[in-house]
Structure formats: C-alpha cells, structure tokens
Design a protein around this motif. Structure first.
Motif, PDB file in Angstrom:
ATOM      1  N   VAL A 117       0.844  -1.190   0.000  1.00 50.58           N
ATOM      2  CA  VAL A 117       0.000   0.000   0.000  1.00 50.58           C
ATOM      3  C   VAL A 117       0.879   1.239   0.000  1.00 50.58           C
ATOM      4  O   VAL A 117       1.836   1.336   0.766  1.00 50.58           O
ATOM      5  N   MET A 118       0.564   2.176  -0.889  1.00 56.39           N
ATOM      6  CA  MET A 118       1.260   3.457  -0.912  1.00 56.39           C
ATOM      7  C   MET A 118       0.223   4.574  -0.908  1.00 56.39           C
ATOM      8  O   MET A 118      -0.711   4.581  -1.709  1.00 56.39           O
ATOM      9  N   LEU A 119       0.366   5.497   0.042  1.00 58.46           N
ATOM     10  CA  LEU A 119      -0.518   6.656   0.153  1.00 58.46           C
ATOM     11  C   LEU A 119       0.311   7.913  -0.031  1.00 58.46           C
ATOM     12  O   LEU A 119       1.408   8.028   0.541  1.00 58.46           O
ATOM     13  N   TRP A 120      -0.201   8.853  -0.808  1.00 59.62           N
ATOM     14  CA  TRP A 120       0.524  10.106  -1.021  1.00 59.62           C
ATOM     15  C   TRP A 120      -0.447  11.274  -0.960  1.00 59.62           C
ATOM     16  O   TRP A 120      -1.558  11.202  -1.492  1.00 59.62           O
ATOM     17  N   ARG A 121      -0.031  12.329  -0.290  1.00 62.16           N
ATOM     18  CA  ARG A 121      -0.880  13.511  -0.155  1.00 62.16           C
ATOM     19  C   ARG A 121      -0.025  14.766  -0.154  1.00 62.16           C
ATOM     20  O   ARG A 121       1.073  14.787   0.406  1.00 62.16           O
ATOM     21  N   TRP A 122      -0.558  15.799  -0.789  1.00 63.98           N
ATOM     22  CA  TRP A 122       0.103  17.100  -0.784  1.00 63.98           C
ATOM     23  C   TRP A 122      -0.908  18.136  -0.327  1.00 63.98           C
ATOM     24  O   TRP A 122      -1.968  18.310  -0.945  1.00 63.98           O
ATOM     25  N   ASN A 123      -0.578  18.850   0.752  1.00 61.31           N
ATOM     26  CA  ASN A 123      -1.444  19.912   1.265  1.00 61.31           C
ATOM     27  C   ASN A 123      -0.916  21.265   0.819  1.00 61.31           C
ATOM     28  O   ASN A 123       0.278  21.559   0.970  1.00 61.31           O
ATOM     29  N   PHE A 124      -1.794  22.077   0.272  1.00 61.65           N
ATOM     30  CA  PHE A 124      -1.415  23.413  -0.185  1.00 61.65           C
ATOM     31  C   PHE A 124      -1.565  24.413   0.954  1.00 61.65           C
ATOM     32  O   PHE A 124      -2.324  24.202   1.899  1.00 61.65           O
ATOM     33  N   THR A 125      -0.837  25.512   0.844  1.00 63.71           N
ATOM     34  CA  THR A 125      -0.938  26.567   1.852  1.00 63.71           C
ATOM     35  C   THR A 125      -1.209  27.890   1.164  1.00 63.71           C
ATOM     36  O   THR A 125      -0.646  28.186   0.104  1.00 63.71           O
ATOM     37  N   GLY A 126      -2.063  28.684   1.783  1.00 62.28           N
ATOM     38  CA  GLY A 126      -2.321  30.021   1.268  1.00 62.28           C
ATOM     39  C   GLY A 126      -2.912  30.033  -0.127  1.00 62.28           C
ATOM     40  O   GLY A 126      -3.487  29.064  -0.600  1.00 62.28           O
ATOM     41  N   LYS A 127      -2.724  31.124  -0.823  1.00 63.32           N
ATOM     42  CA  LYS A 127      -3.237  31.277  -2.167  1.00 63.32           C
ATOM     43  C   LYS A 127      -2.081  31.321  -3.159  1.00 63.32           C
ATOM     44  O   LYS A 127      -0.934  31.401  -2.795  1.00 63.32           O
ATOM     45  N   GLY A 128      -2.424  31.311  -4.409  1.00 64.58           N
ATOM     46  CA  GLY A 128      -1.383  31.383  -5.431  1.00 64.58           C
ATOM     47  C   GLY A 128      -1.482  30.229  -6.402  1.00 64.58           C
ATOM     48  O   GLY A 128      -1.474  30.424  -7.615  1.00 64.58           O
ATOM     49  N   PHE A 129      -1.579  29.033  -5.890  1.00 66.34           N
ATOM     50  CA  PHE A 129      -1.748  27.871  -6.776  1.00 66.34           C
ATOM     51  C   PHE A 129      -3.217  27.704  -7.126  1.00 66.34           C
ATOM     52  O   PHE A 129      -3.597  27.568  -8.272  1.00 66.34           O
ATOM     53  N   SER A 130      -4.045  27.678  -6.136  1.00 62.30           N
ATOM     54  CA  SER A 130      -5.469  27.528  -6.378  1.00 62.30           C
ATOM     55  C   SER A 130      -6.229  28.012  -5.166  1.00 62.30           C
ATOM     56  O   SER A 130      -5.834  27.764  -4.033  1.00 62.30           O
ATOM     57  N   ASP A 131      -7.310  28.742  -5.415  1.00 62.28           N
ATOM     58  CA  ASP A 131      -8.140  29.229  -4.319  1.00 62.28           C
ATOM     59  C   ASP A 131      -9.208  28.207  -3.947  1.00 62.28           C
ATOM     60  O   ASP A 131      -9.936  28.398  -2.984  1.00 62.28           O
TER      61      ASP A 131
END
Length: 203
Positions: A117-131
């Motif tokens: 099993v492999m789990l991957w997650r990326w959490n964004f911070t603030g604005k700029g990439f996507s609102d």
C-alpha cells in the motif's frame, strides 16, 4: 476520500471560460503530481517481482500482481476527508508532501498474501496555486501471493499460528488441511498441463 479528479473535471463544465481554464490547469498539475508518485511506487513493486531474490534478503516478496487498484483525488476547500483506516495521512493538515508506504504479509484463502500500500498527499498553503483546492491525494494497492517455499520455517509457523490461533491442535489441523489443498491443486495443475500438451500435439 475526496472527489476523484475525473469527476472534478466533469463538474467544472458550467463555469465561465476563464475559471474553467484555470481550474483545468490546476487539475492537470495535480494529476501529474499524483500519478508521478504512484508510478514510482508501481515501479518499485515491479522491481520486487523481477528481482525476488534481492528483495528476499530484507522482505518476504510476492510472486506477481494478482490485483492492483489506483485512485487519485483532490480535496475541495470546505470539505472533509474521513477514514479511520487511513486517519494518519488523511487527517494531517501540515503543509507539503506526506507519503506512507506499507506492506502486510498474512494468510488468506489458504495462501500467504502480500499487500503493498502506498498513500501520497500534498497539502497546499495560502493562495497562489489555487483558491479552490486544498490538497491532492492518491493511493496504489497491490495484492500478490507469496511462494510458501521461500518462507523460513519460523516465518511460516508464525503466519499460520497468527491465522489459526494459539492452540497447537488447531494449528496442526490447519497445516494438514492446507497441505492437502496444495497437493490436490498441484496434481490438478499437472493434469491440466498434460492435457494442454496433448491438445497441442494433436493440432
């Protein structure tokens, strides 16, 4: 576990053109990022199947993939992702990349099974990439069967005892039943191979 990326694509068809283009660009970047990480893990599993002897020095390798399942999603701001089984990586709110790789070896359907099993997650911070999007998530699960003969005796006893229980009588009883299943299956396979060879010779 969040909206599947393909489903999110479909949901943005009614917004204005500028917003649609921006959303599609965000989703394409997310899709590539998640797929890249899952492809890396997939290659690692394939390497295990191609080089079982090298893997066996540190782990119990599987023979080849019986099943593979892959999923990618994005989390829309304001929604929650809930799963008790994956609570650790799914509930994290810290920014950046989070990855977890695990494998499990156990008895199922009278066979020794390995689950990767492999789990991957990326959490964004603030604005700029996507609102709108706050995280990207993906997982890959691969099921394979372990060659019983490759197990050390102590490993086999541990797995069987874990499955059958602590009773010596029950463990011995299950081992005998398992041996009978393997012997019968082996004979059936040999019979089918001889039949196939005979049919090939006739044609």
């Amino acid at each position: 576990m969040g909206a599947a990326i393909s489903a999110v694509y479909a949901s943005i068809s009614d917004v204005d053109e500028q917003e649609r283009q921006r959303a599609r660009q965000d989703l394409e970047v997310l899709q590539r990022a998640v797929e890249y990480k899952l492809d890396q893990f997939d290659s690692k599993i394939t390497e295990m199947f191609l080089n079982p002897e090298a893997m066996s020095r540190t782990q119990v390798p599987g023979l080849r993939a019986l099943r593979k399942s892959r999923y990618t999603s994005v989390g829309v701001k304001g929604t929650k992702i809930v799963s008790s089984a994956l609570e650790g990586i799914l509930s994290t709110t810290s920014a950046g990349e989070h990855e977890e790789q695990r494998f499990f070896v156990y008895v199922q359907y009278n066979a020794i099974i390995r689950l990767d099993v492999m789990l991957w997650r990326w959490n964004f911070t603030g604005k700029g990439f996507s609102d709108k999007y706050e995280n990207a998530f993906g997982y890959l699960i691969c099921t394979s069967v372990v060659d019983v003969s490759a197990l050390k005796t102590a490993e086999f006893v541990y797995l069987i005892s874990e499955y059958a229980g602590d009773s010596d009588e029950e463990v011995v009883k299950y081992v005998k039943a398992m041996e009978d299943i393997y012997n019968r299956s082996r004979k059936l396979k040999q019979s089918q191979q001889r039949l196939s060879q005979l049919e090939d010779y006739q044609y």
